[in-house]
Structures are given as structure tokens and as C-alpha cells.
Enzyme design. Structure first.
Site, PDB file in Angstrom:
ATOM      1  N   LYS A   1      50.194  46.483  30.100  1.00  0.00           N
ATOM      2  CA  LYS A   1      49.134  47.493  30.102  1.00  0.00           C
ATOM      3  C   LYS A   1      49.521  48.826  29.627  1.00  0.00           C
ATOM      4  CE  LYS A   1      46.117  44.398  30.964  1.00  0.00           C
ATOM      5  NZ  LYS A   1      45.200  44.041  30.007  1.00  0.00           N
TER       6      LYS A   1
ATOM      7  N   ASP B   1      37.836  33.357  22.123  1.00  0.00           N
ATOM      8  CA  ASP B   1      38.454  33.024  23.240  1.00  0.00           C
ATOM      9  C   ASP B   1      39.322  31.697  22.843  1.00  0.00           C
ATOM     10  OD1 ASP B   1      37.516  33.692  26.605  1.00  0.00           O
ATOM     11  OD2 ASP B   1      38.910  31.998  26.037  1.00  0.00           O
TER      12      ASP B   1
ATOM     13  N   PRO C   1      55.500  41.227  48.674  1.00  0.00           N
ATOM     14  CA  PRO C   1      56.303  42.216  47.714  1.00  0.00           C
ATOM     15  C   PRO C   1      55.806  42.529  46.468  1.00  0.00           C
ATOM     16  CG  PRO C   1      57.607  39.859  47.864  1.00  0.00           C
ATOM     17  CD  PRO C   1      56.241  39.856  48.585  1.00  0.00           C
TER      18      PRO C   1
ATOM     19  N   ASP D   1      42.978  31.374  18.852  1.00  0.00           N
ATOM     20  CA  ASP D   1      43.968  31.943  19.717  1.00  0.00           C
ATOM     21  C   ASP D   1      44.591  33.090  18.632  1.00  0.00           C
ATOM     22  OD1 ASP D   1      46.429  32.402  20.953  1.00  0.00           O
ATOM     23  OD2 ASP D   1      46.596  30.375  21.390  1.00  0.00           O
TER      24      ASP D   1
ATOM     25  N   SER E   1      44.513  48.904  33.279  1.00  0.00           N
ATOM     26  CA  SER E   1      44.473  48.685  34.833  1.00  0.00           C
ATOM     27  C   SER E   1      45.364  49.721  35.604  1.00  0.00           C
ATOM     28  CB  SER E   1      45.279  47.328  34.948  1.00  0.00           C
ATOM     29  OG  SER E   1      45.576  47.167  36.372  1.00  0.00           O
TER      30      SER E   1
ATOM     31  N   TYR F   1      40.808  49.480  35.000  1.00  0.00           N
ATOM     32  CA  TYR F   1      39.998  48.909  36.144  1.00  0.00           C
ATOM     33  C   TYR F   1      40.743  49.052  37.454  1.00  0.00           C
ATOM     34  CZ  TYR F   1      38.752  46.328  32.218  1.00  0.00           C
ATOM     35  OH  TYR F   1      38.224  45.890  30.926  1.00  0.00           O
TER      36      TYR F   1
ATOM     37  N   LEU G   1      40.223  29.529  25.326  1.00  0.00           N
ATOM     38  CA  LEU G   1      40.006  28.738  26.360  1.00  0.00           C
ATOM     39  C   LEU G   1      41.269  28.468  27.420  1.00  0.00           C
ATOM     40  CD1 LEU G   1      37.565  26.276  24.408  1.00  0.00           C
ATOM     41  CD2 LEU G   1      36.824  28.096  26.014  1.00  0.00           C
ATOM     42  N   SER G   2      42.055  29.393  27.241  1.00  0.00           N
ATOM     43  CA  SER G   2      43.538  28.995  27.970  1.00  0.00           C
ATOM     44  C   SER G   2      43.124  29.145  29.475  1.00  0.00           C
ATOM     45  CB  SER G   2      44.531  29.768  27.629  1.00  0.00           C
ATOM     46  OG  SER G   2      44.346  31.074  27.854  1.00  0.00           O
TER      47      SER G   2
ATOM     48  N   TYR H   1      53.602  42.207  33.731  1.00  0.00           N
ATOM     49  CA  TYR H   1      52.077  42.167  33.448  1.00  0.00           C
ATOM     50  C   TYR H   1      51.621  43.936  33.199  1.00  0.00           C
ATOM     51  CZ  TYR H   1      47.199  43.317  34.696  1.00  0.00           C
ATOM     52  OH  TYR H   1      46.139  43.533  34.754  1.00  0.00           O
TER      53      TYR H   1
ATOM     54  N   ASN I   1      44.257  36.435  43.934  1.00  0.00           N
ATOM     55  CA  ASN I   1      43.311  37.683  44.271  1.00  0.00           C
ATOM     56  C   ASN I   1      42.471  37.498  45.657  1.00  0.00           C
ATOM     57  OD1 ASN I   1      43.266  38.081  40.911  1.00  0.00           O
ATOM     58  ND2 ASN I   1      44.343  39.599  41.993  1.00  0.00           N
TER      59      ASN I   1
HETATM   60  C1  UD1 Z   1      46.579  42.927  41.374  1.00  0.00           C
HETATM   61  C2  UD1 Z   1      47.300  43.930  40.183  1.00  0.00           C
HETATM   62  C3  UD1 Z   1      46.257  44.392  39.378  1.00  0.00           C
HETATM   63  C4  UD1 Z   1      45.484  43.239  38.795  1.00  0.00           C
HETATM   64  C5  UD1 Z   1      44.803  42.492  39.570  1.00  0.00           C
HETATM   65  C6  UD1 Z   1      44.133  41.433  39.116  1.00  0.00           C
HETATM   66  C7  UD1 Z   1      49.175  45.292  40.951  1.00  0.00           C
HETATM   67  C8  UD1 Z   1      49.631  46.619  41.603  1.00  0.00           C
HETATM   68  N1  UD1 Z   1      47.731  45.204  41.008  1.00  0.00           N
HETATM   69  O1  UD1 Z   1      45.647  43.922  42.180  1.00  0.00           O
HETATM   70  O2  UD1 Z   1      46.951  45.159  38.366  1.00  0.00           O
HETATM   71  O3  UD1 Z   1      44.626  43.786  37.871  1.00  0.00           O
HETATM   72  O4  UD1 Z   1      45.789  42.043  40.521  1.00  0.00           O
HETATM   73  O5  UD1 Z   1      44.900  40.283  38.753  1.00  0.00           O
HETATM   74  O6  UD1 Z   1      49.833  44.498  40.556  1.00  0.00           O
HETATM   75  N2  UD1 Z   1      45.718  40.327  49.717  1.00  0.00           N
HETATM   76  C9  UD1 Z   1      45.865  39.466  51.100  1.00  0.00           C
HETATM   77  N3  UD1 Z   1      45.881  37.960  51.102  1.00  0.00           N
HETATM   78  C10 UD1 Z   1      45.704  37.404  49.697  1.00  0.00           C
HETATM   79  C11 UD1 Z   1      45.392  37.936  48.434  1.00  0.00           C
HETATM   80  C12 UD1 Z   1      45.490  39.542  48.652  1.00  0.00           C
HETATM   81  O7  UD1 Z   1      45.989  40.194  52.049  1.00  0.00           O
HETATM   82  O8  UD1 Z   1      45.822  36.068  49.730  1.00  0.00           O
HETATM   83  C13 UD1 Z   1      45.637  41.592  49.705  1.00  0.00           C
HETATM   84  C14 UD1 Z   1      46.778  42.250  48.892  1.00  0.00           C
HETATM   85  O9  UD1 Z   1      47.897  42.563  49.676  1.00  0.00           O
HETATM   86  C15 UD1 Z   1      46.074  43.665  48.552  1.00  0.00           C
HETATM   87  C16 UD1 Z   1      44.649  43.244  48.281  1.00  0.00           C
HETATM   88  O10 UD1 Z   1      44.531  41.888  49.073  1.00  0.00           O
HETATM   89  O11 UD1 Z   1      46.207  44.491  49.377  1.00  0.00           O
HETATM   90  C17 UD1 Z   1      44.179  42.999  46.909  1.00  0.00           C
HETATM   91  O12 UD1 Z   1      44.927  41.908  46.176  1.00  0.00           O
HETATM   92  P1  UD1 Z   1      44.657  41.395  44.890  1.00  0.00           P
HETATM   93  O13 UD1 Z   1      43.303  40.757  45.102  1.00  0.00           O
HETATM   94  O14 UD1 Z   1      45.739  40.342  44.754  1.00  0.00           O
HETATM   95  O15 UD1 Z   1      44.884  42.589  43.993  1.00  0.00           O
HETATM   96  P2  UD1 Z   1      45.814  43.777  43.768  1.00  0.00           P
HETATM   97  O16 UD1 Z   1      47.122  43.349  44.119  1.00  0.00           O
HETATM   98  O17 UD1 Z   1      45.373  45.181  44.154  1.00  0.00           O
END
Ligand code: UD1
Length: 337
Positions: free
Chosen positions: A154, A31, A297, A58, A125, A178, A33-34, A150, A200
Site C-alpha cells: 500500500k 476480476d 502479533p 488477471d 489503507s 480505509y 475470481l481468485s 501487505y 478479520n
Molecule cells: C487489518 C490490517 C488492515 C487491513 C485489514 C483488512 C493492519 C494494522 N491492519 O486490520 O490494513 O486492511 O486487516 O484485511 O495490518 N480481533 C480479535 N479476534 C479476531 C480477529 C480480530 O480480537 O478473531 C481484533 C484484532 O486484534 C483487532 C480488531 O479485532 O484489534 C480488528 O482486527 P481485524 O479485523 O483483523 O482488522 P485490523 O487488524 O485492524
């Protein structure tokens, strides 16, 4: 049996190291560690009672990669997690993503194919499917043009492995696609460590609930889904980790049908953002502060997996429910504070 886990201190990597050690494998972690902390090694030790071999390295440093493999000629398999994974960041800095996710893959494969045994598991992914036309998404669904650099790394990564497998019958590889890995180890000794503001959904929810963020923004409620919010297939990270061990064992046992296979890792069930929030509120016994805002978006409306190939051929199935995953994330957040 010695297994190399690149990116083994990261979210999915660390959970996979635990499952490998539980099955008796000797693990070597690389790893840089970044985006991970050395403390993770302590968490792994607290769970398994064993410390994996660790090398801070790295993978962009080609000569360091070559030197590493000279010392570790007895590696029987590689699980390759090391990569950047933030969609938005990849749009802003595409060359960083191509260098980190593609160059490193090439260097690792170059060295792996020189070894006596070449078994390789790749972190892919569901993003490779884009907005699929048919739900649930099977592995046979078409690969759509990538929405982000990104996602492109993949797609290209899978192509690089496929091309290499085509001319190297000794190389055996599985790409695991995944869906949305979430949750944390039930011991709350390891989990996700988002740096800065989480992108996320689940870490944003738990950080809001604990008071680190004011409010969760739900991105859009006018999608064509049951409650208007996007649908995803949220899968417990421990289930994802276990699938890696099963996939590796398939290669070690020569049970693979071709030397490049792909499998979806999901639960097979789609959940909306509002359903995730409800599950969280139930298991945490809290009320989450959230508001509906504009769509984000690049979000697809819906993505959930057809898991029958992994169920049948790997003999693997996700075992945790959404509520169990949310509870484990919450326990982990409370440890982190
Ligand atoms: C994205 C990527 C995926 C990547 C994953 C982890 C795409 C299509 N998908 O998944 O490939 O592996 O991130 O980095 O690019 N949401 C909210 N509010 C928030 C955050 C998220 O409403 O603050 C909603 C999003 O609109 C989405 C769902 O929650 O509908 C999941 O979002 P997120 O956790 O960012 O994952 P993905 O976009 O599905």
C-alpha cells in the site's frame, strides 16, 4: 460514462459497483475470481436492475491488460481494488503480494496514462500509518515503516502513483485510506465472502454466532485503552463505497487541488473489540461465545481517523452507525448460513 472497477466482485468493489450504477455510470468490472464469486454479479443485478460488463482477467497478464485497454479506449476513470489483502498471508508469501499488488498497479497505470482521460482511484489503507502517535489520525501523520508486506504494497503503491503523477500532469489520482470497512448492503444481496477461517473481527463474530466457529478469541485485554482491548475505526462498507463515487466525481469535475490527493475514510470514532461485541449482541439479540487470549502479533493499540479532510473537501461523511453496520453483517451472515 464508462468506469472500470478492478476487483469489482470483491467486498468493497461490489458495493462500489452498486453505488456507481445507482448514479448512472456504466461499469466495467475486471476480476480474476481468485477471491470472489461470479454470483456477486447476480447480487448486484438484484439491487440495481443492471448487469455490469464483466471480464475475467488477471491483471498480472500484461498483454491481456494491453488488449483490454485497446478495446476500452473510452474509459473515463478507474477504481482499482484488485489486490490481495491478508496481512498474515503476505508475511508467509511476500513475493506473491509484491507481484499481485505492485506489478498489476504498474500495468494498469501504463495503459491508463495512454488514454485521453486518466482518472484513478486507489485502494489504500490506514495500515500506512502504523501505530500513529496522535489520535485521531490525520492524512498529514507520518508514514511509519510497514509492519507487513501487505502494508508495504500500500505504501509503495501510493509512491508509484505519486511518482507517476509528478511527471504526468494529465493523470489525476486519489488514494483512499480505509480504516476498518465492515457490514454489508442492506438488501443482504452482497457482502463479505471470507474464504476459509476469517482473519478479520466481524466475519469471525458472525460466523461464531451462527455456529460455524466455536468461539471468538479476543486478542488481548491489557492494552492501554478503556477496556484493555484494541481500538479501531469500523466503517460501513456502503459509506466507503459512496466515498469512491464522490472521489471519482471530484476528478471528473476537475475539482481536485493537486493531481495526487489522499483522504482518510473512517467514521472518526474508535471502538474497542469489546464494544463491537456488545453492539453485535444488542442488534442480534444473541450472546456471543468469546474468550480473552494473548495479543496478536503486529496489532496496533489504536487507530481511528481524523475525517475532517474528507468531510470538508469531498463533502462526504460516514452515515451509518456501528450498530447499523453490525446488523447488516448479521443479516448477510444469515443469508450465507
Ligand atoms: C487489518 C490490517 C488492515 C487491513 C485489514 C483488512 C493492519 C494494522 N491492519 O486490520 O490494513 O486492511 O486487516 O484485511 O495490518 N480481533 C480479535 N479476534 C479476531 C480477529 C480480530 O480480537 O478473531 C481484533 C484484532 O486484534 C483487532 C480488531 O479485532 O484489534 C480488528 O482486527 P481485524 O479485523 O483483523 O482488522 P485490523 O487488524 O485492524
Amino acid at each position: 460514462m464508462k468506469i472500470l472497477v478492478t476487483g469489482g466482485l470483491g467486498f468493497i468493489g461490489s458495493h462500489t459497483v452498486v453505488e456507481l450504477q445507482n448514479k448512472g455510470y456504466q461499469v466495467v468490472i475486471i476480476d480474476n475470481l481468485s477471491n470472489a464469486s461470479l454470483d456477486v454479479l447476480e447480487g448486484v443485478f438484484a439491487i440495481t436492475g443492471r448487469v455490469p460488463i464483466f471480464e475475467k482477467l488477471d491483471l498480472k497478464d500484461k498483454s491481456a491488460v494491453q488488449a483490454f485497454f485497446k478495446v476500452h479506449q473510452d474509459i473515463q476513470g478507474i477504481i482499482h481494488f484488485a489486490a490481495n489483502k491478508a496481512v498474515g498471508e503476505s508475511v508467509v508469501n511476500p513475493l506473491m503480494y509484491y507481484e499481485n499488488n505492485i506489478n498489476t498497479l504498474v500495468y494498469v497505470l501504463q495503459e491508463l496514462t495512454k488514454l485521453k482521460v486518466s482518472n484513478f482511484i486507489f485502494s489504500s489503507s490506514c495500515t500506512v500509518y502504523g501505530q500513529a502517535d496522535i489520535m485521531p489520525i490525520a492524512e498529514t501523520a507520518p508514514i511509519k515503516p510497514a509492519e507487513s508486506p501487505y502494508g508495504n504494497t500500500k505504501q509503495i503503491g501510493e509512491e508509484i502513483i505519486q511518482d507517476t503523477c509528478n511527471i504526468n500532469a494529465k493523470l489525476n489520482s486519489i488514494a483512499l485510506r480505509y480504516f476498518n470497512p465492515i457490514g454489508a448492503h442492506e438488501s443482504a444481496k452482497i457482502g463479505e465472502l471470507p474464504i476459509g477461517v476469517p482473519q478479520n473481527l466481524i466475519p469471525y463474530i458472525t460466523q461464531t454466532a451462527i455456529g460455524l466457529r466455536d468461539q471468538l478469541s479476543v486478542f488481548g485485554n491489557d492494552y492501554p485503552t478503556i477496556d484493555g482491548t484494541c481500538v479501531r475505526d469500523y466503517i460501513h462498507v456502503v459509506d466507503v463505497a459512496k466515498a469512491h463515487v464522490v472521489a471519482l466525481q471530484r476528478l471528473l469535475d476537475h475539482k481536485n487541488q493537486t493531481n495526487f490527493e489522499v483522504f482518510n475514510l473512517g467514521t472518526g470514532t474508535g471502538s474497542t473489540v469489546l464494544e463491537v461485541i456488545k453492539a453485535f449482541e444488542k442488534v442480534s439479540n444473541t450472546k456471543l461465545n468469546y474468550k480473552i487470549v494473548d495479543r496478536r502479533p503486529g496489532d496496533v493499540v489504536s487507530a481511528f481517523a481524523d475525517t475532517s479532510k474528507a468531510n470538508l473537501e469531498l463533502g462526504w461523511k460516514a452515515e451509518h452507525t456501528l450498530e447499523q453496520a453490525m446488523l447488516s453483517s448479521w443479516k448477510w451472515q444469515k443469508v450465507l448460513k
